[in-house]
Design a protein around this motif. Structure first.
Motif, PDB file in Angstrom:
ATOM      1  N   VAL A 610      22.935  30.832  36.645  1.00 49.54           N
ATOM      2  CA  VAL A 610      21.611  30.303  36.987  1.00 49.54           C
ATOM      3  C   VAL A 610      21.523  28.812  36.719  1.00 49.54           C
ATOM      4  CG1 VAL A 610      20.365  32.464  36.646  1.00 49.54           C
ATOM      5  CG2 VAL A 610      20.719  30.936  34.700  1.00 49.54           C
ATOM      6  N   THR A 611      22.427  28.275  35.908  1.00 53.81           N
ATOM      7  CA  THR A 611      22.448  26.836  35.658  1.00 53.81           C
ATOM      8  C   THR A 611      23.319  26.103  36.665  1.00 53.81           C
ATOM      9  OG1 THR A 611      24.234  27.166  34.059  1.00 53.81           O
ATOM     10  CG2 THR A 611      21.990  27.096  33.201  1.00 53.81           C
ATOM     11  N   GLY A 612      23.850  26.816  37.659  1.00 51.70           N
ATOM     12  CA  GLY A 612      24.594  26.170  38.730  1.00 51.70           C
ATOM     13  C   GLY A 612      26.082  26.070  38.510  1.00 51.70           C
ATOM     14  N   LYS A 613      26.627  26.679  37.454  1.00 50.94           N
ATOM     15  CA  LYS A 613      28.055  26.569  37.171  1.00 50.94           C
ATOM     16  C   LYS A 613      28.849  27.596  37.980  1.00 50.94           C
ATOM     17  CE  LYS A 613      27.528  23.334  34.078  1.00 50.94           C
ATOM     18  NZ  LYS A 613      28.054  21.974  34.294  1.00 50.94           N
ATOM     19  N   PRO A 614      29.943  27.163  38.644  1.00 58.08           N
ATOM     20  CA  PRO A 614      30.731  28.103  39.446  1.00 58.08           C
ATOM     21  C   PRO A 614      31.403  29.169  38.584  1.00 58.08           C
ATOM     22  CG  PRO A 614      31.264  25.806  39.953  1.00 58.08           C
ATOM     23  CD  PRO A 614      30.449  25.795  38.710  1.00 58.08           C
ATOM     24  N   VAL A 615      31.371  30.417  39.047  1.00 54.34           N
ATOM     25  CA  VAL A 615      32.051  31.525  38.373  1.00 54.34           C
ATOM     26  C   VAL A 615      33.140  32.109  39.274  1.00 54.34           C
ATOM     27  CG1 VAL A 615      31.764  33.855  37.396  1.00 54.34           C
ATOM     28  CG2 VAL A 615      30.090  32.061  36.893  1.00 54.34           C
ATOM     29  N   LEU A 616      32.862  32.200  40.562  1.00 58.70           N
ATOM     30  CA  LEU A 616      33.873  32.669  41.507  1.00 58.70           C
ATOM     31  C   LEU A 616      33.898  31.717  42.703  1.00 58.70           C
ATOM     32  CD1 LEU A 616      35.976  34.655  42.536  1.00 58.70           C
ATOM     33  CD2 LEU A 616      34.131  36.076  43.420  1.00 58.70           C
ATOM     34  N   THR A 617      35.057  31.088  42.902  1.00 59.24           N
ATOM     35  CA  THR A 617      35.243  30.118  43.976  1.00 59.24           C
ATOM     36  C   THR A 617      36.523  30.468  44.715  1.00 59.24           C
ATOM     37  OG1 THR A 617      34.263  28.448  42.509  1.00 59.24           O
ATOM     38  CG2 THR A 617      35.291  27.654  44.533  1.00 59.24           C
ATOM     39  N   THR A 618      36.490  30.393  46.059  1.00 61.28           N
ATOM     40  CA  THR A 618      37.661  30.791  46.844  1.00 61.28           C
ATOM     41  C   THR A 618      38.005  29.722  47.880  1.00 61.28           C
ATOM     42  OG1 THR A 618      36.328  31.929  48.512  1.00 61.28           O
ATOM     43  CG2 THR A 618      37.073  33.232  46.629  1.00 61.28           C
ATOM     44  N   TRP A 619      39.238  29.800  48.358  1.00 60.25           N
ATOM     45  CA  TRP A 619      39.649  29.042  49.534  1.00 60.25           C
ATOM     46  C   TRP A 619      40.974  29.570  50.047  1.00 60.25           C
ATOM     47  CZ3 TRP A 619      41.154  23.202  48.500  1.00 60.25           C
ATOM     48  CH2 TRP A 619      42.288  23.138  47.711  1.00 60.25           C
ATOM     49  N   ARG A 620      41.434  29.037  51.185  1.00 57.31           N
ATOM     50  CA  ARG A 620      42.732  29.390  51.751  1.00 57.31           C
ATOM     51  C   ARG A 620      43.723  28.286  51.390  1.00 57.31           C
ATOM     52  NH1 ARG A 620      42.660  33.245  55.922  1.00 57.31           N
ATOM     53  NH2 ARG A 620      40.821  34.556  55.649  1.00 57.31           N
ATOM     54  N   PHE A 621      44.945  28.712  51.035  1.00 52.56           N
ATOM     55  CA  PHE A 621      46.020  27.759  50.764  1.00 52.56           C
ATOM     56  C   PHE A 621      47.210  28.189  51.608  1.00 52.56           C
ATOM     57  CE2 PHE A 621      49.671  25.974  48.545  1.00 52.56           C
ATOM     58  CZ  PHE A 621      49.226  24.689  48.241  1.00 52.56           C
ATOM     59  N   GLY A 622      47.502  27.429  52.668  1.00 54.23           N
ATOM     60  CA  GLY A 622      48.523  27.877  53.610  1.00 54.23           C
ATOM     61  C   GLY A 622      48.072  29.173  54.257  1.00 54.23           C
ATOM     62  N   LEU A 623      48.957  30.181  54.228  1.00 55.44           N
ATOM     63  CA  LEU A 623      48.621  31.492  54.776  1.00 55.44           C
ATOM     64  C   LEU A 623      47.990  32.403  53.734  1.00 55.44           C
ATOM     65  CD1 LEU A 623      51.840  32.169  56.893  1.00 55.44           C
ATOM     66  CD2 LEU A 623      49.640  31.276  57.685  1.00 55.44           C
ATOM     67  N   GLY A 624      47.942  31.961  52.491  1.00 56.37           N
ATOM     68  CA  GLY A 624      47.452  32.806  51.409  1.00 56.37           C
ATOM     69  C   GLY A 624      46.005  32.536  51.038  1.00 56.37           C
ATOM     70  N   ARG A 625      45.497  33.398  50.140  1.00 56.25           N
ATOM     71  CA  ARG A 625      44.112  33.304  49.686  1.00 56.25           C
ATOM     72  C   ARG A 625      44.109  33.139  48.169  1.00 56.25           C
ATOM     73  NH1 ARG A 625      40.918  37.890  53.222  1.00 56.25           N
ATOM     74  NH2 ARG A 625      42.011  37.548  55.197  1.00 56.25           N
ATOM     75  N   VAL A 626      43.243  32.235  47.688  1.00 61.56           N
ATOM     76  CA  VAL A 626      43.194  31.933  46.255  1.00 61.56           C
ATOM     77  C   VAL A 626      41.762  32.094  45.760  1.00 61.56           C
ATOM     78  CG1 VAL A 626      43.695  30.227  44.479  1.00 61.56           C
ATOM     79  CG2 VAL A 626      45.063  30.277  46.584  1.00 61.56           C
ATOM     80  N   ALA A 627      41.613  32.807  44.654  1.00 57.69           N
ATOM     81  CA  ALA A 627      40.299  32.990  44.018  1.00 57.69           C
ATOM     82  C   ALA A 627      40.356  32.456  42.594  1.00 57.69           C
ATOM     83  CB  ALA A 627      39.908  34.465  44.011  1.00 57.69           C
ATOM     84  N   ALA A 628      39.417  31.585  42.253  1.00 55.25           N
ATOM     85  CA  ALA A 628      39.285  31.061  40.897  1.00 55.25           C
ATOM     86  C   ALA A 628      38.117  31.782  40.235  1.00 55.25           C
ATOM     87  CB  ALA A 628      39.060  29.555  40.925  1.00 55.25           C
ATOM     88  N   PHE A 629      38.450  32.698  39.308  1.00 54.30           N
ATOM     89  CA  PHE A 629      37.431  33.482  38.589  1.00 54.30           C
ATOM     90  C   PHE A 629      37.304  32.871  37.204  1.00 54.30           C
ATOM     91  CE2 PHE A 629      36.147  37.582  36.419  1.00 54.30           C
ATOM     92  CZ  PHE A 629      34.898  37.638  37.017  1.00 54.30           C
ATOM     93  N   THR A 630      36.273  32.046  36.989  1.00 53.41           N
ATOM     94  CA  THR A 630      36.222  31.175  35.830  1.00 53.41           C
ATOM     95  C   THR A 630      35.365  31.739  34.698  1.00 53.41           C
ATOM     96  OG1 THR A 630      34.599  29.910  37.125  1.00 53.41           O
ATOM     97  CG2 THR A 630      36.813  29.041  36.985  1.00 53.41           C
ATOM     98  N   THR A 631      35.562  33.024  34.442  1.00 51.60           N
ATOM     99  CA  THR A 631      35.110  33.634  33.190  1.00 51.60           C
ATOM    100  C   THR A 631      36.225  34.570  32.757  1.00 51.60           C
ATOM    101  OG1 THR A 631      33.272  34.753  32.079  1.00 51.60           O
ATOM    102  CG2 THR A 631      33.872  35.535  34.281  1.00 51.60           C
ATOM    103  N   ASP A 632      36.087  35.289  31.650  1.00 50.81           N
ATOM    104  CA  ASP A 632      37.267  35.963  31.095  1.00 50.81           C
ATOM    105  C   ASP A 632      37.431  37.393  31.604  1.00 50.81           C
ATOM    106  OD1 ASP A 632      35.485  37.540  29.686  1.00 50.81           O
ATOM    107  OD2 ASP A 632      35.981  36.743  27.717  1.00 50.81           O
ATOM    108  N   ASN A 633      38.426  38.095  31.015  1.00 48.70           N
ATOM    109  CA  ASN A 633      38.804  39.445  31.464  1.00 48.70           C
ATOM    110  C   ASN A 633      37.965  40.544  30.826  1.00 48.70           C
ATOM    111  OD1 ASN A 633      39.742  39.619  28.826  1.00 48.70           O
ATOM    112  ND2 ASN A 633      41.903  39.402  29.377  1.00 48.70           N
ATOM    113  N   GLY A 634      36.892  40.180  30.145  1.00 52.19           N
ATOM    114  CA  GLY A 634      36.043  41.165  29.487  1.00 52.19           C
ATOM    115  C   GLY A 634      36.434  41.444  28.057  1.00 52.19           C
TER     116      GLY A 634
END
Length: 817
Positions: A610-634
């Motif tokens: 709610v404060t605007g900080k990214p938690v899940l951000t994605t994009w394509r890199f070449g033919l692949g897909r990359v996800a940045a999940f910027t919180t922990d594994n629980g």
């Protein structure tokens, strides 16, 4: 008056006229030369053919109409001769062409496109359900662009009809619980009951009675949670038995084929394999877990590499190069945060960061602008003819370039207020804007008689609660709010106390009655009592209000930034219609910590705090897909930032994120076949990919299929089975259901706003016979710019000057004599 020239090149003749004129003036020094030069100038101007344009109002007493009479199979639930009496009434008074659609497919879009833009006005006598050819919304948009009004005449419903459909994935993973949805539709808008039976691989799985309220349950379909324990072809079948009238039985049964594949291989690098993240992944996929990066050989058959809370120092440059090549060639990468990752793991300016969609430095995004559009859909907007303008002004605002970094929500109100957009939607993505515009264009007037602005404001208050940044709310209405004035004023003041900037766009009809003029007082006075006179816009039909959206306040300079510290950070779906987030409910999801990152240009933010900080951000890199999940594994070595995310419906975010990174879940070996389920009479396009050497051979129900080579190791064919049910394509299932004509039953409510946008109207058959021709004559009035030549007046002026000069000279000579 605008003056134009048909032959402007003729003006070059003025040059020799000037040269000769000045020469003669130096020789003779007489006024005769000046007169003759002026006459020559006028003659040259006449050769250039000057003209102007005048605007004329053209009105046709007998407008040309095209009546499209829908007599396809789905129209059997309406009166048998729907539109026949209307055609007789129209053709007797104005030129009317009758076009009849018959058969088992309805191509309204093609027919509208064919007759639009030729000076015609189009009358649809149809249920408005288009299932073949050009998309109906595109056709109506074309009609709007070509100034072709389209009128919809809703036929009278004589009997009800129910249909059923199963929605869900065709390719599923073995042993995973998959959710399918059962959508039931009806032609009427009454409460109906039916008996539902669900069969899995031919065996009855569940059965019970249900009640359908409203036209359909597509927003909340009946769930089927089903796991398949064996690979290969499976099927689902549902059957409904209505406890009331039901025109067609063919659409009461639906088949869905399911193809079960092995669990995709996934490589997990983690120091906590038993964390909530590790348990979810191990349950859904074939996971190989390692405490350190295992090398390129381990990735050869892996669909996704998951790096869980890994510090940059644990990788060599050679290993990062291997990961980069793996992703570039089509592999997926998910990087999970924690106290050793991203800004805590020295990712900034590293070679690993080159692959990621984020920079490992604090995000400067502070929440931007949160904007809510509050749209009036009460019956008065239809009565005043302002509904189309209300929707058009909302779309105009969404397209504003200064709102590209804003989050927008859309709320409609009639007798009640309701959320149209499904929460806030980020306007920086073109697909998000298109989705919002589509949802707005599909709004139709509320059937209830009350206009309750306060209800819309109350929903706005809920939507904006807890939001940071610039808070704006824009009311777009016809101003008929007198019945709810007092509670609306109270609700508006509560929004002001929250720091919300309120605007009111008041659209009035062209010629308002005395009652309408009295009502206009309330909208303006509401804003005056709030002290917001400058935020009140009173515009006419066809106009757009220009609200000057200033960019949000800049964040503090580095070193001055004040971080918002909370015990828990609620999460927001920044892009709710993305593959990952569309089936995820984060309304109650919170985290207690995160890695502070900044999305790169071209990356897509999907989930933020709610404060605007990214938690899940994605994009394509070449033919692949990359996800940045910027919180922990629980687990987070005890920190447990995101333990709540791995429970309940929120856990779908993890599976959705991983499935997106996987892309194609099938192993790239042997042969891979894909052929979507279809409808009777509609071909299915089959694609076969050969990963091994060999000559492909496919049979459908024992008969060979002709394949065409369309790419490297890729073959295609079109199959069109002639019977309903499950068909076999060399072990791959294909379901064929009732004709698409029978799925959407009753009048299509979604096109009404599109009809209004063309300048047309919506009638019952009785109203159409009384009012349609009158409205068509009114719509036939148009402004036409007609050219008017000024050549003759210029020639006459030259002649008058010439004769005047001769006459003046003769009189002068006679006086001398």
């Amino acid at each position: 008056m605008n003056l134009s020239l048909e032959h402007p090149e003729m003006l070059f003749l003025i040059i020799p006229v000037i040269i000769v004129g000045f020469y003669l003036l130096r020789k003779t020094k007489t006024k005769l030369v000046e007169w003759r030069m002026l006459v020559a100038f006028l003659l040259v101007l006449a050769l250039a053919s000057p003209y102007t344009t005048i605007t004329q109002t053209i009105s046709e007493e007998d407008p040309s109409l095209v009546l499209i009479q829908d007599q396809t199979s789905s129209m059997g639930i309406f009166s048998e001769e729907a539109g026949s009496e209307l055609y007789k009434a129209l053709v007797a008074n104005t030129p009317t062409t009758l076009v009849q659609l018959t058969g088992d497919k309805t191509s309204l879009g093609d027919t509208i496109t064919q007759y639009a833009g030729s000076g015609n006005q189009i009358v649809l006598v149809s249920d408005g359900n288009n299932n073949a050819g050009k998309d109906l919304s595109e056709a109506l948009e074309f009609a709007k662009e070509t100034s072709t009004p389209v009128y919809l005449v809703e036929p009278e419903l004589t009997t009800n009809d129910l249909s059923v459909e199963i929605v869900g994935d065709k390719t599923v993973v073995v042993d995973n619980r998959n959710e399918f949805g059962i959508v039931v539709r009806q032609a009427s808008n009454q409460s109906v009951s039916y008996f539902l039976e669900v069969f899995v691989d031919g065996q009855l799985s569940q059965s019970r009675d249900f009640i359908l309220e409203g036209r359909n349950n597509s927003d909340n379909p009946i769930p089927i949670n089903q796991a398949f324990t064996t690979l290969g072809a499976h099927n689902l079948r549902v059957r409904i038995t209505p406890h009331g009238e039901d025109r067609n039985a063919v659409n009461n049964e639906f088949f869905k084929s399911v193809y079960v594949i092995p669990k995709p291989r996934l490589t997990l690098v983690t120091n906590e394999p038993d964390s909530p993240l590790g348990r979810i992944l191990d349950n859904l996929y074939n996971v190989s877990a390692f405490s350190t990066y295992p090398g390129a050989a381990a990735l050869e058959s892996s669909k996704v590499l998951v790096l869980d809370n890994q510090i940059m120092g644990s990788f060599s440059e050679a290993q990062i190069k291997e990961i980069k090549n793996y992703v570039s060639n089509g592999g997926g990468l998910v990087v999970v945060g924690g106290e050793q990752a991203y800004n805590y793991g020295n990712y900034l300016n590293s070679s690993l960061e080159e692959i990621l969609p984020v920079l490992s430095k604090p995000s400067e995004y502070k929440g931007g602008r949160n904007l809510v559009l509050i749209l009036d859909v009460s019956p008065s907007t239809a009565a005043h003819g302002t509904q189309a303008d209300i929707l058009a002004n909302a779309i105009y605002i969404i397209q504003n370039e200064n709102l590209r970094d804003a989050n927008a929500g859309v709320i409609a109100f009639g007798s009640e207020g309701y959320d149209v957009s499904g929460g806030f939607v980020f306007l920086g993505l073109s697909q998000n804007r298109e989705i919002l515009e589509d949802k707005i264009s599909r709004l139709t007037p509320d059937e209830q008689s009350k206009t309750s602005l306060n209800e819309g404001l109350n929903v706005t208050k809920t939507m904006l609660s807890g939001s940071d940044g610039e808070l704006d709310a824009i009311i777009i209405s016809d101003g008929a709010i007198e019945d709810s004035y007092a509670p609306s004023l109270r609700a508006a003041r509560e929004l002001q106390e929250m720091g919300v900037n309120l605007y009111f766009i008041h659209i009035h009809s062209v010629a308002p009655s005395q009652t309408d003029k009295a009502r206009n007082y309330y909208a303006e006075n509401l804003m005056k009592e709030l002290g917001l006179e400058n935020n009140y816009f009173h515009i006419n039909k066809g106009e757009r209000a220009n609200i000057g959206f200033e960019p949000p306040a800049e964040p503090p300079e580095e070193g001055e930034e004040e971080e918002v510290e909370l015990d828990a950070y609620p999460l927001l779906e920044y892009s709710p219609d993305h593959f990952i987030t569309k089936n995820v409910n984060l309304s109650n999801a919170t985290i207690t910590g995160y890695n502070d990152v900044t999305p790169k240009a071209g990356a897509e933010r999907l989930v933020i705090t709610v404060t605007g900080k990214p938690v899940l951000t994605t994009w394509r890199f070449g033919l692949g897909r990359v996800a940045a999940f910027t919180t922990d594994n629980g687990e987070g070595a005890g920190s447990r930032w995101a333990s709540a995310l791995y429970n309940g419906s929120s856990a779908r975010l993890i599976s959705g994120m991983t499935n997106w990174a996987i892309g194609n879940p099938r192993a790239e070996e042997g042969a891979s076949l894909d052929s979507p389920d279809t409808w009777l009479g509609t071909p299915s396009d089959l694609t076969l990919t050969m990963y091994d050497e060999g000559i492909p051979e496919l049979k459908m129900d024992g008969s060979p299929i002709d394949l065409a080579l369309t790419g490297r190791n890729t073959y295609e064919a079109s199959v069109n089975p002639e019977t309903i049910g499950i068909h076999d394509i060399s072990g791959y299932p294909l379901s064929v259901n009732y004709q698409l004509e029978y799925r959407d039953v009753g009048v299509n409510e979604d096109i009404k706003s599109l009809i209004l946008a063309t300048g047309g109207k919506i009638y019952t058959e009785k109203d159409a016979r009384a009012l349609l021709l009158k409205d068509a004559r009114q719509n036939s009035e148009r402004q036409s710019d007609e050219p008017v030549s000024l050549k003759m007046p210029v020639l006459l002026a030259a002649l008058v000057l010439y004769l005047g000069e001769i006459l003046a000279r003769r009189i002068k000579e006679m006086r001398k004599l």
